[in-house]
Design a protein around this motif. Structure first.
Motif, PDB file in Angstrom:
ATOM      1  N   LEU A 109     -69.909 105.151  19.195  1.00 57.97           N
ATOM      2  CA  LEU A 109     -71.329 105.297  18.870  1.00 57.97           C
ATOM      3  C   LEU A 109     -72.068 103.976  19.057  1.00 57.97           C
ATOM      4  O   LEU A 109     -73.169 103.933  19.630  1.00 57.97           O
ATOM      5  CB  LEU A 109     -71.469 105.783  17.430  1.00 57.97           C
ATOM      6  N   LEU A 110     -71.465 102.876  18.617  1.00 57.05           N
ATOM      7  CA  LEU A 110     -72.080 101.556  18.753  1.00 57.05           C
ATOM      8  C   LEU A 110     -72.209 101.173  20.222  1.00 57.05           C
ATOM      9  O   LEU A 110     -73.250 100.646  20.652  1.00 57.05           O
ATOM     10  CB  LEU A 110     -71.241 100.527  17.998  1.00 57.05           C
ATOM     11  N   ALA A 111     -71.172 101.445  20.997  1.00 54.43           N
ATOM     12  CA  ALA A 111     -71.212 101.127  22.418  1.00 54.43           C
ATOM     13  C   ALA A 111     -72.292 101.941  23.130  1.00 54.43           C
ATOM     14  O   ALA A 111     -73.009 101.432  23.997  1.00 54.43           O
ATOM     15  CB  ALA A 111     -69.845 101.392  23.057  1.00 54.43           C
ATOM     16  N   GLY A 112     -72.429 103.211  22.771  1.00 54.63           N
ATOM     17  CA  GLY A 112     -73.465 104.052  23.360  1.00 54.63           C
ATOM     18  C   GLY A 112     -74.861 103.574  23.012  1.00 54.63           C
ATOM     19  O   GLY A 112     -75.772 103.630  23.841  1.00 54.63           O
ATOM     20  N   CYS A 113     -75.037 103.091  21.788  1.00 52.39           N
ATOM     21  CA  CYS A 113     -76.344 102.581  21.368  1.00 52.39           C
ATOM     22  C   CYS A 113     -76.720 101.334  22.163  1.00 52.39           C
ATOM     23  O   CYS A 113     -77.894 101.121  22.486  1.00 52.39           O
ATOM     24  CB  CYS A 113     -76.328 102.270  19.875  1.00 52.39           C
ATOM     25  N   SER A 114     -75.725 100.519  22.509  1.00 51.36           N
ATOM     26  CA  SER A 114     -76.014  99.293  23.269  1.00 51.36           C
ATOM     27  C   SER A 114     -76.635  99.623  24.627  1.00 51.36           C
ATOM     28  O   SER A 114     -77.487  98.877  25.124  1.00 51.36           O
ATOM     29  CB  SER A 114     -74.732  98.482  23.459  1.00 51.36           C
ATOM     30  N   ILE A 115     -76.225 100.743  25.230  1.00 56.35           N
ATOM     31  CA  ILE A 115     -76.776 101.141  26.527  1.00 56.35           C
ATOM     32  C   ILE A 115     -78.268 101.416  26.408  1.00 56.35           C
ATOM     33  O   ILE A 115     -79.063 101.023  27.269  1.00 56.35           O
ATOM     34  CB  ILE A 115     -76.030 102.369  27.067  1.00 56.35           C
ATOM     35  N   CYS A 116     -78.670 102.095  25.342  1.00 57.36           N
ATOM     36  CA  CYS A 116     -80.092 102.391  25.124  1.00 57.36           C
ATOM     37  C   CYS A 116     -80.898 101.113  24.933  1.00 57.36           C
ATOM     38  O   CYS A 116     -82.041 101.012  25.407  1.00 57.36           O
ATOM     39  CB  CYS A 116     -80.255 103.301  23.909  1.00 57.36           C
ATOM     40  N   TRP A 117     -80.334 100.139  24.233  1.00 58.12           N
ATOM     41  CA  TRP A 117     -81.033  98.867  24.036  1.00 58.12           C
ATOM     42  C   TRP A 117     -81.215  98.142  25.363  1.00 58.12           C
ATOM     43  O   TRP A 117     -82.273  97.563  25.621  1.00 58.12           O
ATOM     44  CB  TRP A 117     -80.255  97.999  23.042  1.00 58.12           C
ATOM     45  N   PHE A 118     -80.194  98.147  26.202  1.00 52.95           N
ATOM     46  CA  PHE A 118     -80.326  97.548  27.533  1.00 52.95           C
ATOM     47  C   PHE A 118     -81.423  98.250  28.331  1.00 52.95           C
ATOM     48  O   PHE A 118     -82.239  97.596  29.001  1.00 52.95           O
ATOM     49  CB  PHE A 118     -79.003  97.640  28.292  1.00 52.95           C
ATOM     50  N   ASN A 119     -81.444  99.579  28.288  1.00 56.33           N
ATOM     51  CA  ASN A 119     -82.456 100.335  29.025  1.00 56.33           C
ATOM     52  C   ASN A 119     -83.861  99.973  28.571  1.00 56.33           C
ATOM     53  O   ASN A 119     -84.782  99.832  29.388  1.00 56.33           O
ATOM     54  CB  ASN A 119     -82.210 101.831  28.868  1.00 56.33           C
ATOM     55  N   THR A 120     -84.050  99.831  27.265  1.00 54.72           N
ATOM     56  CA  THR A 120     -85.366  99.481  26.735  1.00 54.72           C
ATOM     57  C   THR A 120     -85.819  98.128  27.257  1.00 54.72           C
ATOM     58  O   THR A 120     -86.985  97.949  27.658  1.00 54.72           O
ATOM     59  CB  THR A 120     -85.330  99.468  25.196  1.00 54.72           C
ATOM     60  N   VAL A 121     -84.915  97.168  27.262  1.00 58.67           N
ATOM     61  CA  VAL A 121     -85.244  95.833  27.778  1.00 58.67           C
ATOM     62  C   VAL A 121     -85.677  95.919  29.241  1.00 58.67           C
ATOM     63  O   VAL A 121     -86.675  95.312  29.651  1.00 58.67           O
ATOM     64  CB  VAL A 121     -84.036  94.887  27.627  1.00 58.67           C
ATOM     65  N   CYS A 122     -84.947  96.693  30.036  1.00 61.07           N
ATOM     66  CA  CYS A 122     -85.278  96.821  31.457  1.00 61.07           C
ATOM     67  C   CYS A 122     -86.623  97.505  31.661  1.00 61.07           C
ATOM     68  O   CYS A 122     -87.419  97.097  32.521  1.00 61.07           O
ATOM     69  CB  CYS A 122     -84.171  97.599  32.179  1.00 61.07           C
TER      70      CYS A 122
END
Length: 575
Positions: A109-122
């Motif tokens: 779950l934590l690893a999946g959340c990190s992907i969303c944070w990266f997407n937001t930054v981009c």
């Protein structure tokens, strides 16, 4: 000039971030080994895949973090979440530590959340630095998220090709390394200045070249992304992929040098005003200037990201502001909706109004039975290949899915490129993109051989990639640009729901066939034979037909609104 060059460095940095942070797409490469080490059933393994997708439910937290912290801190927070989430899983799969199932679930779950944070930054980087052609910037960068699995396959082959556990180590380290590399251009963001007409033409040329390089990148990964036992060849292939990712840094400099050369010698090769390279209209510049001045005079932190047609604009709005601005910068009247049917595009929908609209649920169902079902297929690709006796081809299949997903994402920009030549409503493109999905599943159910497996995987990657990339534009056009951040997050709740339902269905069928006599001796239940997924493919194919029907109904209901919008756009160009 320096500011213009720095924005292209930021775009390339965003491409790098996206290319190495689609870590959920390589789950199937190590899922079988993770299942064996944990000694879990296929249903329990499906829950781990669902946990990764559940990170999208918490994607809103990245937007909240950006309200209080600088962009680079959000970037590195995402990197460290991935480092911890994937790093701990790597220690588990290496038998260095032992964790209960529930903690492994939380790590996913934590690893999946990190992907969303990266997407937001981009997304924010593209929005801030490309006021004239943000849609093209977003489409280009989001596309590279689809090649992550292929890049990780090349990296794994060059490091340790005989073990799939290396994927987890790469998932933990590569996003952090990429964040460090991208830090310098992010910290040196240029000021937001409106482009002159020649600047818009120049940017259009750069984007055309970058899209061409992106296609070359996808072809390279598709041709050379397979396994090889030769370490030297593996190193060369991975180095070639990195070279293609670095190459875009040179393109803006070449275009700037070409422009200077033309001005210096008054060359006849200068791009004319009516050039087909003009992907963004010069008339939009007045709107950008107006919005920029409004943003400068209202820099109180209440800004919001909004979408207007093929372009995103950054503007500040008051809570009681009920004025919409169309892509020409003119004020337009409110949208009248009759018979619960869109008459025009762009009306703002609150969350409560959204869930009461039939159009939204048709759209939700099309996404749910299209892109989401393709993603669940990729999560189960390792077990599907294993059951058909193609376990050794898992990484190659992951590469095929990743590469075709990349091409699908790039194709999502096609409506904007060919708009003046061939026009279809974007919901019509959605329907066309969904056509390969049921065909692929019925092909899998009918054939069950290696060739059918590869063909179906490519079709599903192409279809789901297009849907993932086109969804933001469709959401903003149908339900309002100002509300897209909330409404799109409501839409993608179908991903964890679909991951749970579809994955559970596949796992139940898989375990039932294993218990009925198709099981091989192992630390965990392993089903062998075409029957392991035959019924699942049939069900998924039927559900995909439902999604296709929903998208067709959505197109018929919204066709009038798209036609009206296109007529107004064409008449505005004539004026």
């Amino acid at each position: 000039m320096a500011g213009q060059s720095r924005k292209w460095m930021i775009l390339v940095a965003t491409i790098w971030i996206q290319a190495f942070t689609g870590t959920n797409f390589d789950f199937s490469a190590y899922s079988s080994q993770l299942k064996s080490v944990l000694g879990i059933s296929q249903v329990q393994l499906n829950y781990l895949a669902v946990a990764s997708d559940l990170g999208k439910v918490f994607g809103w937290s990245s937007g909240l973090a950006l309200m209080y912290f600088p962009l680079w801190t959000v970037l590195f927070s995402a990197a460290f979440m991935g480092l911890f989430g994937y790093g701990m899983q790597w220690l588990v799969i290496r038998n260095v530590i032992s964790l209960p199932y529930i903690l492994v679930f939380i790590l996913c779950l934590l690893a999946g959340c990190s992907i969303c944070w990266f997407n937001t930054v981009c997304f924010v980087l593209c929005i801030q630095n490309f006021p004239s052609n943000r849609a093209l910037a977003l489409s280009l960068t989001v596309s590279f998220n689809g090649v992550s699995a292929a890049l990780y396959t090349l990296a794994a082959n060059s490091i340790y090709s005989s073990s799939n556990e290396v994927y987890l180590l790469l998932n933990a380290l590569f996003p952090l390394i990429t964040s460090i590399v991208a830090l310098v251009p992010i910290l040196r963001q240029p000021t937001l200045d409106p482009l002159p007409p020649d600047g818009v033409r120049r940017d259009s040329v750069v984007f055309l070249i970058l899209y061409s390089l992106a296609i070359l990148n996808g072809i390279y990964l598709l041709l050379f992304g397979s396994n090889t036992n030769d370490t030297t060849v593996a190193h060369l292939r991975f180095a070639g992929a990195i070279f293609l990712l670095v190459l875009p840094l040179c393109i803006p400099g070449i275009v700037f040098a070409r422009q200077w050369f033309h001005h210096a010698i008054n060359s006849s090769f200068q791009i004319p005003e009516g050039s087909a390279f003009m992907l963004v209209e010069v008339d939009d510049l007045e709107l950008h200037k107006e919005l920029l001045s409004r943003d400068t005079s209202n820099n109180n932190g209440d800004g919001d990201f909004t979408w207007n047609d093929s372009t995103l604009v950054l503007k500040s709005i008051d809570d009681d502001d009920e004025i919409d601005i169309d892509r020409k910068g003119k004020f337009c009247e409110g949208v009248v909706i009759g018979r619960d049917k869109l008459d025009m595009l762009g009306e703002e929908h609150t969350a409560w109004l959204l869930v009461r609209r039939l159009d939204f649920w048709l759209y939700f169902l099309a996404y749910f039975c299209g892109g989401t079902i393709g993603l669940v297929y990729s999560n189960n690709l390792g077990q599907i290949a294993q059951s058909l006796g193609q376990g050794s081809s898992t990484t190659s299949l992951v590469t095929v899915y990743s590469s075709f997903s990349f091409f699908g994402r790039l194709l999502s920009a096609a409506p904007d490129f060919i708009r003046t030549k061939v026009y279809f409503a974007r919901t019509a493109w959605l329907t066309i993109a969904l056509l390969p999905t049921p065909l692929a599943f019925f092909l899998l159910a009918a054939s069950g051989d290696k060739m059918g497996l590869y063909m179906a995987t490519g079709l599903l990657g192409l279809s789901s990639g297009f849907i993932f990339a086109a969804a933001v534009s469709i959401t903003s056009e149908l339900f309002g640009p100002n509300s897209v951040s909330v409404n799109h997050n409501i839409l993608i709740t179908n991903i964890p729901i679909g991951s749970l339902i579809y994955g559970f269905l596949a796992a139940v069928v898989y375990d039932a066939n294993a218990r009925s006599g198709n099981m091989v001796s192992s630390d965990s239940v392993v089903c062998m034979g075409q029957d392991c997924y035959f019924l699942t493919f049939v069900w998924w194919g039927c559900l995909a037909i439902i999604g296709l029907g929903s998208s067709m109904l959505l197109f018929l209901r919204t066709k009038h609104a798209y036609d009206q919008f296109e007529k107004k756009r064409a008449s505005a160009q004539v004026d």
